[in-house]
Design a protein around this motif. Structure first.
Motif, PDB file in Angstrom:
ATOM      1  N   LEU A   1       1.108  -0.912  -0.247  1.00  0.00           N
ATOM      2  CA  LEU A   1       0.998  -0.665  -0.491  1.00  0.00           C
ATOM      3  C   LEU A   1       0.806   1.682  -0.295  1.00  0.00           C
ATOM      4  O   LEU A   1       0.414   2.552  -0.015  1.00  0.00           O
ATOM      5  N   LYS A   2       1.568   0.816   0.402  1.00  0.00           N
ATOM      6  CA  LYS A   2       3.114   2.020   0.378  1.00  0.00           C
ATOM      7  C   LYS A   2       4.525   1.968  -0.004  1.00  0.00           C
ATOM      8  O   LYS A   2       4.738   0.997  -0.118  1.00  0.00           O
TER       9      LYS A   2
ATOM     10  N   GLY B   1       4.102   9.033   5.309  1.00  0.00           N
ATOM     11  CA  GLY B   1       2.482   8.126   5.388  1.00  0.00           C
ATOM     12  C   GLY B   1       2.395   8.527   6.964  1.00  0.00           C
ATOM     13  O   GLY B   1       2.052  10.042   7.266  1.00  0.00           O
ATOM     14  N   GLY B   2       2.330   8.072   7.842  1.00  0.00           N
ATOM     15  CA  GLY B   2       1.989   8.099   9.332  1.00  0.00           C
ATOM     16  C   GLY B   2       1.444   7.534   9.283  1.00  0.00           C
ATOM     17  O   GLY B   2       0.304   6.322   8.806  1.00  0.00           O
TER      18      GLY B   2
ATOM     19  N   ALA C   1      -2.530   7.026   7.728  1.00  0.00           N
ATOM     20  CA  ALA C   1      -2.491   6.085   5.846  1.00  0.00           C
ATOM     21  C   ALA C   1      -2.776   5.199   5.655  1.00  0.00           C
ATOM     22  O   ALA C   1      -4.121   5.276   4.478  1.00  0.00           O
TER      23      ALA C   1
ATOM     24  N   ASP D   1      -0.922  -0.670   6.905  1.00  0.00           N
ATOM     25  CA  ASP D   1      -0.446  -1.223   5.768  1.00  0.00           C
ATOM     26  C   ASP D   1       1.101  -1.763   5.333  1.00  0.00           C
ATOM     27  O   ASP D   1       1.833  -1.752   4.656  1.00  0.00           O
TER      28      ASP D   1
END
Lengths: 469, 469
Positions: free
Chosen positions: A192-193, B158-159, B162, B385
């Motif tokens: 996803l990232k 992100g973080g 996300a 994620d």
């Protein structure tokens, strides 16, 4: 471009690669059928390929493309041929690669909410397959019943649900691509990232088949929204319909569909489909608004908020679809506007897009330009995204007026889009028919960068030549 | 690279462009302060710039970069220096451009749910500014109180949010960029959809300052979610914590935060912050789960669904944060894990990412590799994620073990990521410290394409040289 003609030796080599049955030529196929490989849904354009190949997999495509690269033969990939910008037309002839045999749903990974599919899968077939296991693939162009996912990737197709869920590019995690030199790569990872090098995935999506031929795609999926509400809202003033769009978002509601249709768009489509629809004389436009989610109570609350916003405008009687059949009919009307316009007349479709609050200004400008230059247009589209499809109707226009005379007004429409912070294509791509206008949207420096990138991927310029810039 | 040294004539030219007060050199600034411009938050690395410039706008940056391009002088853009991959370190010396004076929120466009900002705005400052008008900018890296939006764009930061809302790249509509040759371009349009040429926007995002210097960005925004629920869930088995992540999504709930912290991560951080936290001996890991939305009733329903999933695992007492202070404290603990690790020891942080259901396998693999090679790691991260931050603790390792001996185990960790469908950085970037490992994630053909693209943008290779590949 110094393209070379297709030789009998190359055709023989292609037969070796894909098998003779999958090498189609004008001599081997009925004239009507073969002619179709040189057309798409864009106006009345036609360009004949020298040969049409139907490979079975990435390896075969790799071998074909490598031969074309070495021999300077143009190659154009073709999905279902539903494109609206001429992106799949083989304007320099050469080889057309059909992706219809790459039509496997390779895996639906329920653990990770992902799926791996081939580009020749029909959008709706894929949507239905993931829905069966409770998952959701949102991008749904009007042609979803026939268009291929590969074409969707080429233009980052949207559709009604894009307003809440984004377009095709927002669901792509990873792509298997045959490069114009024949190498096969994966662009990224199934995550996803990803912050690992330049984003080749998003460079490929929307590149209209000019940088590579996509042979597999890994999509992320969502849980399927179990409920929805659909309402058809008639407006007595077109511009108020466009204004209401922005007001709904500012009230904190994000609809899963927010479609604008001017009177003629909805009238033509319901006539075309023979679905009767009450259409009082004073109604000038409609919004089709859909809300979706996992919880019906929540949707009723949101619907109340939407009604609260709509009360501020001069609207007619709102039709709240109360069963699945009625919902299907309303969506069918919306999706068939393009077909009904095509049925009524040859037309040019401009895929204008602006920030959503600028839609009333754009609509007004389009009509004003039409009046000034003497053409009629039918406008509809994804109002929640600021994406207005302007259909210029040929009607009684002469060849000269149609082919040359419209250039100036179309230029003015596009200039207006750019002035409003928008651009000249939201989801149909530039392809062939908007190519002459790209300088309105992009500066020469941007185009130089794009040409440079094209050269890095495709040093011989063989892949879908003559498109975009 | 044939870089040329910085001459006094160039320094004088820079003074003309930005004003003498904004040209910092080792002679003009206190040694400690100047040294900081050669550091970031990555391990204990340092590289001294020849000169540090603080331009006020894109035009000044354009002039500086053009001079550097003509004179083959390296230029590295630097935001707040909170990077974790060494991306902003001027490893070939030359010019560092600070973006701290480009710190204006140019416009918050409430009609279109968009904002235009400069790269030197602190992430949290921007978040708060849009929140004041009811809007939401989701990306929230742990360093949000100090990191700049420009750095966030460089790595697509992100973080926690996300998992529901995506990373920085998902909010970017359009970028103003100074190219390495000095030209200023806008990459796209201010629209939600765009199918007009190659996607230069997404090529720029995540390119770690190697393709251009971003000087303005147009973000899309969302309506601010008015409510949230936060729960801290203790697990008696680490792998079950990782397994539960996937199960929550499969139940149809998309949390707005889904953070994994192994025992030591949460213990170190609460000690470091002096926030007492009950931590029974048998608890091995925690999940911090946040749900958000516009409607509290809806959130309670979702929380019940989450509880239903968690019941299937061996969990301790779930802490449901019942007021804003408690929520803030829990998030503070989560966000300060990195700082607490840094406080305890020099460390290397690996930003591993895999499809989310593969997280248990990754975690198990990391620990097994650590045992085999004799190092300790503290693991935490954005489990929703599949993004696990692996902090390798220096502890008593010798220089030799730290600088050379860890290469093999890190290689094995990354190879495991790739084998699981993942990659070597989810949100921190490759920068300097992961550069040696990029071949594990990307094939040589991909790297050749990236090098080709770099050359198109930056023919003299002056911009942030020596990074990524």
């Amino acid at each position: 471009m110094n393209f070379q003609p297709l030789t009998p030796a190359l055709v023989a080599a292609f037969e070796q690669i894909v098998g003779e049955a999958y090498v189609l030529t004008a001599q081997r196929v009925e004239a009507d059928v073969y002619a179709d490989y040189g057309r798409d849904h864009t106006e009345d354009l036609h360009f004949a390929p020298d040969v049409v190949l139907r490979p079975a997999n990435a390896e075969q495509i790799s071998k074909i493309v490598r031969l074309c690269h070495e021999n300077f033969v143009p190659v154009t990939a073709r999905g279902a041929g539903t494109g609206l910008s001429g992106g799949a037309l083989p304007i320099h002839n050469g080889v057309v690669i059909l992706t219809d045999r790459l039509n496997r749903i390779v895996e639906i990974d329920e653990r990770n909410l992902q799926a791996t599919v081939e580009p020749g899968v029909v959008n709706e077939v894929f949507q239905n397959a993931v829905k069966e296991v409770g998952l959701f693939y949102p991008p749904d162009p009007a042609s979803k019943g026939s268009c291929f996912l590969g074409g969707n990737l080429a233009h980052s197709s949207g559709g009604p649900k894009a307003v809440k869920y984004g377009t095709t590019r927002d669901y792509v995690l990873n792509l298997q691509v045959v490069l114009p030199t024949g190498e096969i790569i994966w662009t990224a990872a199934n995550t996803l990232k990803n912050s690992t090098g330049y984003n080749l995935t998003q460079l490929m999506v929307g590149s209209e088949g000019t940088l590579g031929i996509i042979t597999k795609v890994v999509f992320r999926l969502l849980p399927y929204p179990q409920h929805n509400i659909l309402m058809l809202v008639p407006f007595r003033q077109e511009e108020q319909a466009a204004e209401a769009v922005s007001a709904v978002f500012r009230a904190g509601v994000i609809p899963s569909g927010m479609e604008f249709m001017e009177r003629e768009a909805i009238a033509w489509s319901s006539d075309y489909l023979k679905i009767p629809l009450s259409l009082p004389e004073d109604i000038k436009a409609h919004l089709l608004i859909e809300l979706d989610g996992q919880d019906m109570d929540q949707l009723y609350k949101e619907a109340e908020q939407v009604y609260g916003v709509l009360e501020r405008y001069d609207v007619g009687e709102i039709l709240l679809a109360d069963n699945a059949t009625q919902k299907d009919e309303l969506w069918k009307i919306r999706r068939n506007i393009g077909n009904s316009v095509r049925y009524n007349s040859v037309y040019k479709e401009e895929d204008t897009v602006v920030p959503r609050a600028e839609l009333p200004t754009l609509l007004k400008g389009v009509k004003e330009i039409g009046q000034r230059y003497g053409f009629k247009s039918v406008c509809y589209g994804h109002a929640g995204d600021g994406n207005l499809h302007v259909n210029i109707i040929r009607g009684e226009l002469t060849d000269e007026e149609w082919n040359v005379g419209l250039r100036q007004p179309i230029t003015e429409i596009f200039e207006l889009c750019v002035k409003l912070g928008g651009t000249i294509s939201g989801e149909h791509g530039i392809g062939l028919v908007q190519k002459g206008y790209i300088g309105i949207a992009l500066h020469e420096t941007n185009l130089q960068l794009m040409r440079g990138i094209k050269k890095v991927f495709d040093p011989h310029g063989i892949l879908n030549p003559g498109k975009i810039f």
